[in-house]
Design a protein around this motif. Structure first.
Motif, PDB file in Angstrom:
ATOM      1  N   PHE A 103      48.419  30.919  46.375  1.00  0.00           N
ATOM      2  CA  PHE A 103      48.811  31.771  45.269  1.00  0.00           C
ATOM      3  C   PHE A 103      49.901  31.093  44.424  1.00  0.00           C
ATOM      4  O   PHE A 103      49.906  31.187  43.197  1.00  0.00           O
ATOM      5  CB  PHE A 103      49.292  33.125  45.801  1.00  0.00           C
ATOM      6  CG  PHE A 103      49.582  34.085  44.711  1.00  0.00           C
ATOM      7  CD1 PHE A 103      48.547  34.776  44.094  1.00  0.00           C
ATOM      8  CD2 PHE A 103      50.873  34.285  44.253  1.00  0.00           C
ATOM      9  CE1 PHE A 103      48.800  35.642  43.048  1.00  0.00           C
ATOM     10  CE2 PHE A 103      51.139  35.146  43.207  1.00  0.00           C
ATOM     11  CZ  PHE A 103      50.094  35.829  42.604  1.00  0.00           C
TER      12      PHE A 103
ATOM     13  N   MET B   1      51.899  40.706  45.616  1.00  0.00           N
ATOM     14  CA  MET B   1      50.764  40.174  46.370  1.00  0.00           C
ATOM     15  C   MET B   1      51.083  40.254  47.864  1.00  0.00           C
ATOM     16  O   MET B   1      52.188  39.959  48.284  1.00  0.00           O
ATOM     17  CB  MET B   1      50.525  38.693  46.014  1.00  0.00           C
ATOM     18  CG  MET B   1      50.125  38.464  44.577  1.00  0.00           C
ATOM     19  SD  MET B   1      48.432  39.036  44.208  1.00  0.00           S
ATOM     20  CE  MET B   1      48.692  39.629  42.545  1.00  0.00           C
ATOM     21  N   HIS B  10      40.018  38.997  46.282  1.00  0.00           N
ATOM     22  CA  HIS B  10      40.627  38.865  44.960  1.00  0.00           C
ATOM     23  C   HIS B  10      39.566  38.749  43.868  1.00  0.00           C
ATOM     24  O   HIS B  10      39.846  38.959  42.696  1.00  0.00           O
ATOM     25  CB  HIS B  10      41.560  37.648  44.904  1.00  0.00           C
ATOM     26  CG  HIS B  10      42.895  37.900  45.526  1.00  0.00           C
ATOM     27  ND1 HIS B  10      43.309  37.279  46.678  1.00  0.00           N
ATOM     28  CD2 HIS B  10      43.913  38.713  45.167  1.00  0.00           C
ATOM     29  CE1 HIS B  10      44.525  37.689  47.000  1.00  0.00           C
ATOM     30  NE2 HIS B  10      44.921  38.564  46.093  1.00  0.00           N
ATOM     31  N   LEU B  20      45.672  41.271  41.020  1.00  0.00           N
ATOM     32  CA  LEU B  20      45.780  39.878  40.579  1.00  0.00           C
ATOM     33  C   LEU B  20      45.869  39.810  39.054  1.00  0.00           C
ATOM     34  O   LEU B  20      46.685  39.078  38.489  1.00  0.00           O
ATOM     35  CB  LEU B  20      44.566  39.079  41.071  1.00  0.00           C
ATOM     36  CG  LEU B  20      44.548  37.580  40.775  1.00  0.00           C
ATOM     37  CD1 LEU B  20      45.608  36.842  41.583  1.00  0.00           C
ATOM     38  CD2 LEU B  20      43.173  36.973  41.093  1.00  0.00           C
TER      39      LEU B  20
END
Lengths: 338, 338
Positions: A103, B1, B10, B20
């Motif tokens: 991420f 997150m 996601h 997201l």
């Protein structure tokens, strides 16, 4: 087609790519706009001229000296619009991400995209995210498509139809930097004089030129396939002769050296911040000045001209006084360069 | 997150996708157009309203009962434009192809794209091809972006801002076919009553409705996340209550059966030829007739309505007389469904 399978070379921007486009995509999708094979499609929507373009970015590695895949995805599409003479306005952005991708890396990429979009004055207005199982794609691929607004007076710039004998060929600085930076990053080459990708949004420098001179006949960014491919395609399409002079072509010493070691020719190496322009000879010096005054144009040079002879061909006048035909690339220089 | 890595979820179109988008893409790319989170961005370029959208297609398998990745890539983007009330005009098309992919398969895909583009009246005007080394992507991924022209009177359809209590929820036929077809294809399930994907371009049927009634308040194609996700998002965004009636929702028996076996709910299953409409109650029957008269609307049904109570929520009235809240999907139904 000579093979029944898709080869890496079909994506290299050279002869095989060109064949694939003509024999498959243009054949089936056939329409007048696509047939022009301009970098951006030129659309007339309700009497407004728009430029529309798309590119998928699969560069490996995704972080490289001078940029990352996100910077490339914004600059590349902004540049495709800019070289058509358009003002880039809006981008879309489609991510294909491998399961397990960090991420934090995605955040760096997205942040870079946002910064580059701001610099270029474009808005990212629509997007899509797909995630595929681990091992089914390589980290992250990004598609950006873009829309720009085009002034009627600049419509011919994409096509190069106004080119005349005597026009000058200009490039806004050292060639081959992006390709060489990727080559080094991929082979973990580190040395004192490391090469940075030239990845940059060219809208600013191009609009400076367009605001100064109305004598720009053609522009194209020299990405996959490099400066050679741009000029070969132009010579063929407009059936003009093009002569370039090796001694005038700006190339960094370190790029020259690395290309020699790896057996590549800088003329075919990818750039991500270089535009090849054809300009009327009367304005050439003025344009040179404007380009040189911009941070992305310090090493601008006139590298050649349109000639009467050798129609359809690109001729190189070498430093040692020889002359040779420069042809489209048949093999792959480097896969996944952008 | 909640995770430091990208998960398959996601990309599933449910809660994680939504997080997201909000926490990363909208945060960094921040602008008013993107913030609306409509399926297509609505752009005002030089006083012309345009819809602009993008989608990457990574469906697995690439050939499935009722279509292939190329058909999906054209229909999906045409549908995103159509549900915004726009007339789809132009598509771009970006291929990412795995080295060694059969040229003959690519030709089938491209031919299908061309046929679907013709049916929908759109032109594929610009493209890009990248080839990655074997094992670095899964056969072929396709991005299509699209531009459509939007009539000022239809601007609110993407947003649903005109929705009122009493408006009817309409869907143009059996739900869950595409998801079930992919499920069967992926698990090599063959049986006498096999399910075909509903993949189709909806421009024709939608324009029939728009030409008949000016009382369409909202449209959205029910792809990833299915009908449930479309209605949950709408209820939340417009802060209205939505009630649906299980007995009215058209689902094929074979889809019901397969979903039961695999533990899926058809309401969350992906469709590729289904539009969820919200329409004023006075025109609802007229719209129903128009939809039923089209080949892609034979099983059209009114499945619910906008209510005064339970603002922001989607409520299901079950066949056995119960009532339950239908929430956004938190887990993954099926990865790589489109």
């Amino acid at each position: 087609m000579t093979s029944d399978k898709i080869l890496l070379n079909h994506g290299a921007g050279g002869k095989l790519t060109s064949e694939l486009i003509s024999n498959l995509f243009v054949k089936y999708f056939d329409n007048e706009i696509l047939r022009n094979q301009t970098d951006s499609a030129i659309l007339n929507i309700d009497s407004r001229l728009l430029a529309f373009t798309t590119d998928s970015y699969v560069v490996d590695p995704i972080f490289f000296p001078g940029g990352n895949i996100g910077k490339l995805a914004v600059c590349g599409t902004v540049n495709d619009l800019s070289v058509s003479g358009a003002k880039p306005l809006y981008l879309s952005c489609g991510f294909i991400i491998e399961e397990g991708f960090l991420f934090s890396d995605l955040e760096i990429i997205v942040k870079t995209m946002s910064e580059e979009a701001s610099k270029a004055g474009v808005k990212i207005v629509t997007g899509d995210t797909k995630v595929v199982d681990k091992g089914k794609c390589d980290k992250i691929f990004i598609n950006t498509s873009g829309i720009g607004m085009l002034d009627e007076r600049r419509k011919s710039i994409s096509f190069g139809t106004e080119i005349n004998v005597g026009d000058k060929i200009i490039v806004n600085g050292n060639i081959g930097d992006h390709g060489t930076a990727i080559l080094c990053a991929r082979n973990s080459i580190e040395y004192s004089n490391s090469v940075l990708s030239d990845c940059a949004s060219l809208y600013g420098i191009i609009s400076n030129v367009l605001n100064t001179s109305s004598d720009i006949k053609f522009m194209r960014d020299a990405t996959r396939g490099g400066v050679a491919t741009v000029l070969c395609e132009l010579a063929k399409k407009q059936n003009v002769g093009i002569e370039i002079f090796e001694a005038s072509i700006p190339v960094q010493e370190s790029v020259k050296g690395l290309c020699e070691i790896f057996g590549f020719d800088p003329l075919y190496m990818a750039n991500e911040g270089k535009v090849v322009m054809v300009a009327g000879k009367n304005d050439a010096d003025l344009i040179l000045d404007v380009l040189k005054n911009h941070e992305f144009g310090k090493n601008t040079a006139i590298i050649g001209e349109i000639v009467e002879t050798n129609k359809g061909l690109l001729i190189m006048n070498t430093e040692i006084g020889g002359r040779r035909i420069v042809d489209m690339l048949t093999g792959e220089q480097l896969p996944r360069i952008c």
